[in-house]
Write a protein that holds these residues in place. Structure first.
Motif, PDB file in Angstrom:
ATOM      1  N   ALA C  83       0.924  -1.086  -0.169  1.00 52.64           N
ATOM      2  CA  ALA C  83       0.074  -0.020   0.041  1.00 52.64           C
ATOM      3  C   ALA C  83       0.895   1.184   0.094  1.00 52.64           C
ATOM      4  O   ALA C  83       0.386   2.248  -0.382  1.00 52.64           O
ATOM      5  CB  ALA C  83      -0.794   0.053   1.153  1.00 52.64           C
ATOM      6  N   ASP C  85       3.216   2.196  -1.847  1.00 52.67           N
ATOM      7  CA  ASP C  85       3.584   2.512  -3.149  1.00 52.67           C
ATOM      8  C   ASP C  85       2.141   3.349  -3.663  1.00 52.67           C
ATOM      9  O   ASP C  85       2.427   4.431  -4.342  1.00 52.67           O
ATOM     10  CB  ASP C  85       3.712   1.339  -4.025  1.00 52.67           C
ATOM     11  N   GLY C  86       1.070   2.773  -3.192  1.00 51.48           N
ATOM     12  CA  GLY C  86      -0.152   3.547  -3.464  1.00 51.48           C
ATOM     13  C   GLY C  86      -0.311   4.955  -3.133  1.00 51.48           C
ATOM     14  O   GLY C  86      -0.575   5.949  -3.667  1.00 51.48           O
ATOM     15  N   LEU C  87       0.200   5.171  -1.768  1.00 51.75           N
ATOM     16  CA  LEU C  87       0.312   6.388  -1.251  1.00 51.75           C
ATOM     17  C   LEU C  87       1.344   7.356  -1.720  1.00 51.75           C
ATOM     18  O   LEU C  87       1.133   8.580  -2.171  1.00 51.75           O
ATOM     19  CB  LEU C  87       0.710   6.453   0.431  1.00 51.75           C
ATOM     20  N   LEU C  88       2.433   6.756  -2.251  1.00 54.49           N
ATOM     21  CA  LEU C  88       3.608   7.476  -2.976  1.00 54.49           C
ATOM     22  C   LEU C  88       3.038   7.788  -4.407  1.00 54.49           C
ATOM     23  O   LEU C  88       3.561   8.859  -5.014  1.00 54.49           O
ATOM     24  CB  LEU C  88       4.843   6.772  -3.041  1.00 54.49           C
ATOM     25  N   VAL C  89       2.294   7.057  -5.143  1.00 52.24           N
ATOM     26  CA  VAL C  89       1.804   7.449  -6.396  1.00 52.24           C
ATOM     27  C   VAL C  89       0.640   8.419  -6.336  1.00 52.24           C
ATOM     28  O   VAL C  89       0.620   9.146  -7.519  1.00 52.24           O
ATOM     29  CB  VAL C  89       1.320   6.050  -7.036  1.00 52.24           C
ATOM     30  N   SER C  90       0.256   8.569  -5.198  1.00 49.31           N
ATOM     31  CA  SER C  90      -1.039   9.677  -5.209  1.00 49.31           C
ATOM     32  C   SER C  90      -0.608  10.838  -5.218  1.00 49.31           C
ATOM     33  O   SER C  90       0.848  11.231  -4.752  1.00 49.31           O
ATOM     34  CB  SER C  90      -2.018   9.215  -3.996  1.00 49.31           C
ATOM     35  N   PRO C  91      -1.254  12.177  -5.312  1.00 45.99           N
ATOM     36  CA  PRO C  91      -0.683  13.495  -5.328  1.00 45.99           C
ATOM     37  C   PRO C  91      -0.633  13.896  -3.819  1.00 45.99           C
ATOM     38  O   PRO C  91       0.040  15.128  -3.866  1.00 45.99           O
ATOM     39  CB  PRO C  91      -1.795  14.154  -6.194  1.00 45.99           C
ATOM     40  N   ILE C  92      -0.346  13.204  -2.963  1.00 38.69           N
ATOM     41  CA  ILE C  92      -0.085  13.643  -1.526  1.00 38.69           C
ATOM     42  C   ILE C  92       1.312  14.118  -1.518  1.00 38.69           C
ATOM     43  O   ILE C  92       2.133  13.457  -1.983  1.00 38.69           O
ATOM     44  CB  ILE C  92      -0.571  12.847  -0.555  1.00 38.69           C
TER      45      ILE C  92
END
Lengths: 226, 221, 226
Positions: C83, C85-92
């Protein structure tokens, strides 16, 4: 619009990207074939903004907000329900609060997950998990979809199902980049085809009328010589 | 001359000078009145601590520069400095008790210098362990840099803690020669020793850096 | 700025929901705290030293170990299904991620301490009545320091071998200054002496918190970007 210029990146002494440049516009689906270690994942990570390349640049119109990512991991939280996962992702991508519930319900319906919406993700079968992953990637209506070997671990039926869903939902004016090492997967979705070995593109052309067999042959030749 | 060869020259010179320090300390410097012969280890003990501190300061500086400029030479330098710093810290930590026992009657005290050096030792060891636990070069360099900077920032807090602790719990008054009040020839020996240890630091780091370069060229950096 | 805080809250809330839903980590940490207190009880000779002299040390050593146990969970959560990676791929922004983890960790550790403190009072018959509020204040102050550095380090350690062993080895030197300060102030409070005598320590605690929180915020992106 997606543009890569002179991308170079190494991990220690291994050249994962060795001068890659290309441009894609809306409606194009690039299927990227290459053996393991060719640098496909690195390329996708650079496009997604996960990895900063040593040299060169990658521009995706809209930035990370416009990118959806599907890899072999679901990126979902096992103890949250499908719906909760979708709402979480929608919040991360700044989907307006009023919109979130509607989009989630819509995707759940279209992907046949409506009756499992309140089930914690860890109880889903692999096939349903894959559908939930697609929902997760689409909740923010990205204009670019990056798929890194998404067929890994799927049996034939699930893979076919995935290809079908991708075909239905993936296109629609989006840019899609699909990386895979198996020529038989996803070729029919492609508008353009590229072969990547050792960090370089050894082929990049519209698919045209070529079918899986022809492309497969070209690929095997390219990999054998490169 | 290659870096390794130059490094060997510097180290060799420093070691030769170290012998000179010994001779000067043992023969030509007066024996301290209250502490006797055992005080002489002070000429090794304090500069070793200084070198360890220098090593840490440079690790911190190199870490900041690496994060700003992504130049792996800074990472290599930081790693070399950390290894050399560990050695000096160990020297200090072993000579410290040898000095403390006859002077203060106890093998260990939590005074500012010993405590700070002990922390330096822990920080260096942690730094090296972290490097050993990360296989990928870019990740290793970034993680090390983060730890290096944090370590440097920690030191003033340790110093402050020890200071506050001692004012709250005053230790028995001990006789402890501090630099400014040393008579001339002792001060000269001490300064000479500082210089030699700094030179030793430079020589060791040069050699270690050269070794790192050689390893990377061979492919197991 | 608003976005940063909002995203941080979304992620922190997700963490806390996950934590309190599965409860395993919380229960383990709480039980661990109780066990450590018990061990301390049997590890001392009550006739040799008065409890009230040892009490502050016992409390803070227990809290230190419990905090270290709890800190590992923050990024462990993200390992499942990759997960992170998911956070890092997002615009946050990376800063949002740090503050989210910091806040969630701080709440988690505080809950464990809230369970530990009454047990401590019970087991060692410590008079905290009149000084409960300042005591809670000191605990909060020191915990913030622990968690600031701990969150930063746990982000790094999660990708190393022997993560559970690495974290204590790297973190403990950094926990010593706030630990000393906390013990001194706690001793002062439990001894019924005025806080004015320990302003130096309180300032050290506050300075440590501010310095390391800032430093951790600045350095955190370096641990997740490539």
């Amino acid at each position: 619009m997606l543009r890569a210029e002179g991308l170079r990146h190494s991990f220690g002494s291994v050249r994962a990207l060795d001068g890659i440049s290309f441009t894609l516009s809306a409606g194009q689906t690039l299927v990227l074939f290459g053996p393991n270690g060719a640098g496909k994942t690195t390329l996708l990570k650079v496009l997604a903004g996960l990895t900063r390349p040593e040299a060169g640049r990658a521009d995706v119109a809209g930035g990370r907000r416009a990118v959806g990512w599907i890899g072999h991991q679901s990126l979902l939280y096992g103890h949250l329900t499908v719906r909760e996962n979708l709402l979480f992702w929608a919040a991360l991508y700044n989907v307006p609060k009023a919109e979130r519930g509607r989009r989630a319900a819509d995707l759940l319906a279209r992907l046949g997950l409506a009756d499992r919406a309140e089930v914690p993700v860890r109880f889903l079968s692999r096939g349903l998990m894959q559908r939930a992953t697609i929902a997760r990637a689409l909740i923010h209506e990205p204009r670019v979809l990056l798929l890194d070997e998404p067929f890994t671990g799927l049996d034939l039926a699930a893979a076919a199902e995935f290809r079908r869903l991708l075909g239905e939902l993936g296109g629609a004016g989006r840019i899609v980049v699909l990386a895979t090492h198996n020529v038989d997967e996803g070729i029919e979705l492609a508008t353009d085809v590229a072969f990547q070995t050792r960090g370089r593109f050894v082929h990049f052309a519209p698919r045209g009328a070529r079918g899986a067999a022809e492309i497969g042959e070209a690929y095997r030749r390219a990999v054998a010589s490169g | 001359m290659t870096l390794a060869q130059r490094g060997r020259w510097v180290t060799g010179t420093a070691l030769a000078l170290l012998v000179a320090v010994y001779v000067r300390a043992l023969v030509f410097t007066p024996v301290e009145r209250f502490q006797g012969l055992a005080q002489k280890i002070f000429y090794l003990h304090v500069p070793a601590a200084w070198s360890a501190m220098l090593a840490m300061g440079l690790v911190g500086l190199a870490s900041i520069l690496f994060l700003l400029m992504k130049d792996y030479r800074f990472d290599r330098f930081a790693a070399a400095s950390a290894e050399v710093g560990t050695v000096f810290a160990l020297v200090m930590l072993t000579t410290g008790p040898i000095w403390a026992k006859p002077i203060w009657g106890t093998w260990w005290t939590w005074d500012a210098r010993l405590t700070l050096t002990l922390f330096l030792f822990f920080l260096f060891v942690g730094y090296l362990l972290l490097r050993g636990a990360v296989a990928e070069a870019s990740l290793r360099a970034h993680y090390s840099a983060v730890l290096g900077i944090c370590g440097l920032v920690l030191l003033p807090f340790v110093h402050l803690s020890v200071y506050l602790f001692r004012t709250l719990h005053p230790q028995p008054v001990v006789l402890k020669p501090s630099a400014p009040s040393l008579p001339g020839s002792m001060l000269a020996t001490l300064l000479f020793s500082f210089g030699v240890f700094t030179l030793l630091y430079v020589g060791f780091v040069m050699q270690r850096y050269a070794l790192a370069l050689a390893r990377e060229a061979r492919g197991d950096g | 700025m608003g976005d940063v805080l909002r995203h941080a809250w979304v992620i922190a809330r997700k963490d806390l929901v996950l934590e309190f839903r599965s409860r395993t980590a919380l229960v383990s940490a709480a039980v661990f705290t109780a066990l450590v207190l018990t061990v301390f009880n049997f590890g001392r000779d009550p006739t040799a030293v008065a409890t009230v002299d040892l009490a502050p040390s016992i409390l803070w050593v227990t809290f230190t170990f419990a905090a270290m146990l709890a800190l590992n969970r923050a990024f462990q959560l993200e390992l499942e299904n990759q997960a992170l990676d998911g956070l890092l791929v997002s615009p946050i922004s990376r800063t949002s991620l740090f503050w989210a983890k910091f806040f969630a960790n701080w709440v988690f550790v505080s809950v464990v301490e809230a369970i530990g403190l009454p047990l401590f009072v019970l087991f060692f018959d410590v008079p905290v009545g009149g000084v409960l509020l300042p005591l809670v204040g000191v605990i909060a102050l020191a915990t913030a320091g622990f968690v600031a550095v701990g969150t930063l380090f746990s982000a790094m350690v999660i990708r190393t071998r022997f993560a559970e062993l690495m974290l204590p080895v790297l973190l403990l030197p950094f926990l010593v200054p706030p630990l000393i300060g906390a013990v001194q102030v706690t001793a002062q409070l439990l001894g019924g002496r005025p806080l004015s005598e320990v302003t130096g320590w309180l300032r050290l605690l506050a300075a440590f918190d501010i310095v390391f929180l800032t430093l951790a915020t600045l350095l955190f992106p370096a641990t997740v970007n490539e």
